[in-house]
Motif scaffolding. Structure first.
Motif, PDB file in Angstrom:
ATOM      1  N   PRO A  63       0.823  -1.204   0.000  1.00 37.11           N
ATOM      2  CA  PRO A  63       0.000   0.000   0.000  1.00 37.11           C
ATOM      3  C   PRO A  63       0.858   1.256   0.000  1.00 37.11           C
ATOM      4  CG  PRO A  63       0.019  -1.009   2.175  1.00 37.11           C
ATOM      5  CD  PRO A  63       0.748  -1.941   1.258  1.00 37.11           C
ATOM      6  N   ASP A  64       0.310   2.340  -0.516  1.00 39.80           N
ATOM      7  CA  ASP A  64       1.023   3.619  -0.537  1.00 39.80           C
ATOM      8  C   ASP A  64       1.049   4.266   0.842  1.00 39.80           C
ATOM      9  OD1 ASP A  64       1.621   3.935  -3.441  1.00 39.80           O
ATOM     10  OD2 ASP A  64      -0.558   3.748  -3.573  1.00 39.80           O
ATOM     11  N   ILE A  65       0.012   4.024   1.618  1.00 38.84           N
ATOM     12  CA  ILE A  65      -0.101   4.633   2.937  1.00 38.84           C
ATOM     13  C   ILE A  65      -0.937   3.701   3.819  1.00 38.84           C
ATOM     14  CG2 ILE A  65      -2.135   5.996   2.295  1.00 38.84           C
ATOM     15  CD1 ILE A  65      -1.100   8.238   4.095  1.00 38.84           C
ATOM     16  N   SER A  66      -0.627   3.651   5.099  1.00 38.04           N
ATOM     17  CA  SER A  66      -1.414   2.865   6.051  1.00 38.04           C
ATOM     18  C   SER A  66      -1.984   3.807   7.094  1.00 38.04           C
ATOM     19  CB  SER A  66      -0.540   1.809   6.744  1.00 38.04           C
ATOM     20  OG  SER A  66      -0.114   0.831   5.823  1.00 38.04           O
ATOM     21  N   ILE A  67      -3.264   3.637   7.386  1.00 43.30           N
ATOM     22  CA  ILE A  67      -3.932   4.475   8.378  1.00 43.30           C
ATOM     23  C   ILE A  67      -4.581   3.567   9.405  1.00 43.30           C
ATOM     24  CG2 ILE A  67      -5.749   6.182   8.787  1.00 43.30           C
ATOM     25  CD1 ILE A  67      -5.243   7.217   5.930  1.00 43.30           C
ATOM     26  N   GLU A  68      -4.143   3.696  10.653  1.00 45.60           N
ATOM     27  CA  GLU A  68      -4.730   2.919  11.739  1.00 45.60           C
ATOM     28  C   GLU A  68      -5.885   3.710  12.336  1.00 45.60           C
ATOM     29  OE1 GLU A  68      -3.610   0.750  15.972  1.00 45.60           O
ATOM     30  OE2 GLU A  68      -2.017   1.702  14.813  1.00 45.60           O
ATOM     31  N   VAL A  69      -7.005   3.050  12.518  1.00 45.16           N
ATOM     32  CA  VAL A  69      -8.205   3.692  13.061  1.00 45.16           C
ATOM     33  C   VAL A  69      -8.712   2.913  14.273  1.00 45.16           C
ATOM     34  CG1 VAL A  69      -8.886   4.661  10.814  1.00 45.16           C
ATOM     35  CG2 VAL A  69      -9.749   2.416  11.504  1.00 45.16           C
ATOM     36  N   GLN A  85     -13.579   2.538  -4.030  1.00 43.44           N
ATOM     37  CA  GLN A  85     -13.176   1.218  -4.516  1.00 43.44           C
ATOM     38  C   GLN A  85     -12.372   0.464  -3.452  1.00 43.44           C
ATOM     39  OE1 GLN A  85     -10.500   1.302  -7.858  1.00 43.44           O
ATOM     40  NE2 GLN A  85     -10.598  -0.896  -8.150  1.00 43.44           N
ATOM     41  N   ILE A  86     -12.939  -0.593  -2.916  1.00 42.78           N
ATOM     42  CA  ILE A  86     -12.242  -1.444  -1.963  1.00 42.78           C
ATOM     43  C   ILE A  86     -11.540  -2.531  -2.772  1.00 42.78           C
ATOM     44  CG2 ILE A  86     -12.521  -3.085  -0.060  1.00 42.78           C
ATOM     45  CD1 ILE A  86     -14.843  -1.236   0.891  1.00 42.78           C
ATOM     46  N   THR A  87     -10.206  -2.570  -2.661  1.00 44.67           N
ATOM     47  CA  THR A  87      -9.420  -3.486  -3.492  1.00 44.67           C
ATOM     48  C   THR A  87      -8.933  -4.714  -2.729  1.00 44.67           C
ATOM     49  OG1 THR A  87      -7.396  -2.240  -3.048  1.00 44.67           O
ATOM     50  CG2 THR A  87      -8.681  -1.629  -5.021  1.00 44.67           C
ATOM     51  N   TYR A  88      -9.104  -4.732  -1.425  1.00 46.85           N
ATOM     52  CA  TYR A  88      -8.791  -5.902  -0.601  1.00 46.85           C
ATOM     53  C   TYR A  88      -9.835  -5.918   0.501  1.00 46.85           C
ATOM     54  CZ  TYR A  88      -6.075  -9.220   2.243  1.00 46.85           C
ATOM     55  OH  TYR A  88      -5.670 -10.307   2.978  1.00 46.85           O
ATOM     56  N   PHE A 100      -8.468  -3.520   5.523  1.00 43.51           N
ATOM     57  CA  PHE A 100      -8.936  -3.558   4.138  1.00 43.51           C
ATOM     58  C   PHE A 100      -8.166  -2.507   3.370  1.00 43.51           C
ATOM     59  CE2 PHE A 100     -11.631  -0.288   5.973  1.00 43.51           C
ATOM     60  CZ  PHE A 100     -11.837   0.630   4.950  1.00 43.51           C
ATOM     61  N   TYR A 101      -8.149  -2.627   2.039  1.00 44.27           N
ATOM     62  CA  TYR A 101      -7.519  -1.632   1.167  1.00 44.27           C
ATOM     63  C   TYR A 101      -8.619  -0.872   0.436  1.00 44.27           C
ATOM     64  CZ  TYR A 101      -2.857  -3.971   1.240  1.00 44.27           C
ATOM     65  OH  TYR A 101      -1.639  -4.516   1.582  1.00 44.27           O
ATOM     66  N   VAL A 102      -8.406   0.429   0.299  1.00 38.37           N
ATOM     67  CA  VAL A 102      -9.308   1.277  -0.467  1.00 38.37           C
ATOM     68  C   VAL A 102      -8.460   2.220  -1.321  1.00 38.37           C
ATOM     69  CG1 VAL A 102      -9.526   2.977   1.423  1.00 38.37           C
ATOM     70  CG2 VAL A 102     -11.331   2.831  -0.321  1.00 38.37           C
ATOM     71  N   LYS A 103      -8.922   2.503  -2.531  1.00 38.30           N
ATOM     72  CA  LYS A 103      -8.212   3.442  -3.407  1.00 38.30           C
ATOM     73  C   LYS A 103      -8.736   4.850  -3.154  1.00 38.30           C
ATOM     74  CE  LYS A 103      -5.705   0.666  -6.058  1.00 38.30           C
ATOM     75  NZ  LYS A 103      -4.281   0.720  -6.260  1.00 38.30           N
ATOM     76  N   ASP A 104      -7.823   5.803  -3.008  1.00 34.58           N
ATOM     77  CA  ASP A 104      -8.246   7.197  -2.902  1.00 34.58           C
ATOM     78  C   ASP A 104      -8.463   7.734  -4.318  1.00 34.58           C
ATOM     79  OD1 ASP A 104      -5.865   8.307  -3.979  1.00 34.58           O
ATOM     80  OD2 ASP A 104      -5.156   9.073  -2.069  1.00 34.58           O
ATOM     81  N   PRO A 105      -9.041   8.917  -4.488  1.00 34.03           N
ATOM     82  CA  PRO A 105      -9.334   9.428  -5.830  1.00 34.03           C
ATOM     83  C   PRO A 105      -8.108   9.630  -6.724  1.00 34.03           C
ATOM     84  CG  PRO A 105     -10.638  10.590  -4.207  1.00 34.03           C
ATOM     85  CD  PRO A 105      -9.648   9.751  -3.445  1.00 34.03           C
ATOM     86  N   SER A 106      -6.905   9.705  -6.132  1.00 32.06           N
ATOM     87  CA  SER A 106      -5.695   9.829  -6.947  1.00 32.06           C
ATOM     88  C   SER A 106      -5.143   8.467  -7.348  1.00 32.06           C
ATOM     89  CB  SER A 106      -4.619  10.616  -6.183  1.00 32.06           C
ATOM     90  OG  SER A 106      -4.088   9.845  -5.116  1.00 32.06           O
ATOM     91  N   GLY A 107      -5.786   7.382  -6.872  1.00 33.47           N
ATOM     92  CA  GLY A 107      -5.351   6.031  -7.203  1.00 33.47           C
ATOM     93  C   GLY A 107      -4.413   5.411  -6.180  1.00 33.47           C
ATOM     94  N   LYS A 108      -4.130   6.120  -5.094  1.00 31.10           N
ATOM     95  CA  LYS A 108      -3.257   5.585  -4.052  1.00 31.10           C
ATOM     96  C   LYS A 108      -3.972   4.470  -3.296  1.00 31.10           C
ATOM     97  CE  LYS A 108       0.075   8.428  -4.828  1.00 31.10           C
ATOM     98  NZ  LYS A 108       1.118   7.996  -5.727  1.00 31.10           N
ATOM     99  N   VAL A 112      -6.189   0.404   5.479  1.00 28.67           N
ATOM    100  CA  VAL A 112      -6.919   0.873   6.663  1.00 28.67           C
ATOM    101  C   VAL A 112      -6.948  -0.282   7.644  1.00 28.67           C
ATOM    102  CG1 VAL A 112      -9.019   1.954   7.532  1.00 28.67           C
ATOM    103  CG2 VAL A 112      -8.330   2.320   5.141  1.00 28.67           C
ATOM    104  N   LEU A 113      -6.475  -0.053   8.875  1.00 27.83           N
ATOM    105  CA  LEU A 113      -6.293  -1.170   9.789  1.00 27.83           C
ATOM    106  C   LEU A 113      -6.560  -0.820  11.238  1.00 27.83           C
ATOM    107  CD1 LEU A 113      -3.040  -1.349  11.364  1.00 27.83           C
ATOM    108  CD2 LEU A 113      -2.848  -0.308   9.094  1.00 27.83           C
ATOM    109  N   SER A 114      -6.756  -1.870  12.009  1.00 28.35           N
ATOM    110  CA  SER A 114      -6.784  -1.827  13.472  1.00 28.35           C
ATOM    111  C   SER A 114      -6.017  -3.041  13.955  1.00 28.35           C
ATOM    112  CB  SER A 114      -8.208  -1.904  14.014  1.00 28.35           C
ATOM    113  OG  SER A 114      -8.899  -0.704  13.804  1.00 28.35           O
ATOM    114  N   HIS A 115      -5.310  -2.887  15.066  1.00 29.57           N
ATOM    115  CA  HIS A 115      -4.634  -4.027  15.668  1.00 29.57           C
ATOM    116  C   HIS A 115      -5.650  -4.843  16.461  1.00 29.57           C
ATOM    117  CE1 HIS A 115      -1.023  -1.723  14.658  1.00 29.57           C
ATOM    118  NE2 HIS A 115      -0.424  -2.915  14.651  1.00 29.57           N
ATOM    119  N   THR A 116      -5.542  -6.158  16.354  1.00 28.46           N
ATOM    120  CA  THR A 116      -6.486  -7.026  17.059  1.00 28.46           C
ATOM    121  C   THR A 116      -5.916  -7.532  18.381  1.00 28.46           C
ATOM    122  OG1 THR A 116      -5.708  -8.944  15.797  1.00 28.46           O
ATOM    123  CG2 THR A 116      -7.636  -7.763  14.948  1.00 28.46           C
TER     124      THR A 116
END
Length: 117
Positions: A63-69, A85-88, A100-108, A112-116
């Motif tokens: 992924p181009d960037i990872s965001i923990e939520v 667009q969810i790609t994973y 899960f993976y999602v594409k941003d409007p620039s295609g990045k 998007v993750l959380s630790h379990t």
């Protein structure tokens, strides 16, 4: 010498559209807007990190960037309802994250993750 911050820069011809993606999906707020560049922030403090990878895990692209939520299922539902667009798919990974993976409007590709654990 100490690294104080690492900032992800996303190249795009549509700053407003990409800004809306990150603001709407992640609740990030604009902290600087010069028109040609917009900086969004959460107000949270996190350790400085950078990852270097040959794959994204489970055979996925890096992924181009990872965001923990803290509300992964809510963000996933929002991404679906906003038509992004969810790609994973939402997956519990063996190394202790749900993501899960999602594409941003620039295609990045955004991981998007959380630790379990």
């Amino acid at each position: 010498m100490a690294v104080k911050k690492i900032v992800a820069n996303i190249a795009t011809g549509s700053v407003a559209e990409v800004r809306t993606f990150y603001a709407d999906l992640f609740g990030l707020e604009v902290v600087m807007d010069l028109g040609w560049i917009v900086t969004l922030a959460s107000g949270e403090t996190a350790p400085t990190q950078i990852s270097v990878a040959s794959e994204g895990g489970s055979g996925t692209e890096v992924p181009d960037i990872s965001i923990e939520v803290d509300n992964l299922d809510e963000v996933h539902k929002s991404a679906q309802s906003l038509g992004y667009q969810i790609t994973y798919p939402l997956t519990d990974e063996p190394w202790g994250v749900r993501r899960f993976y999602v594409k941003d409007p620039s295609g990045k590709c955004v991981n998007v993750l959380s630790h379990t654990s």
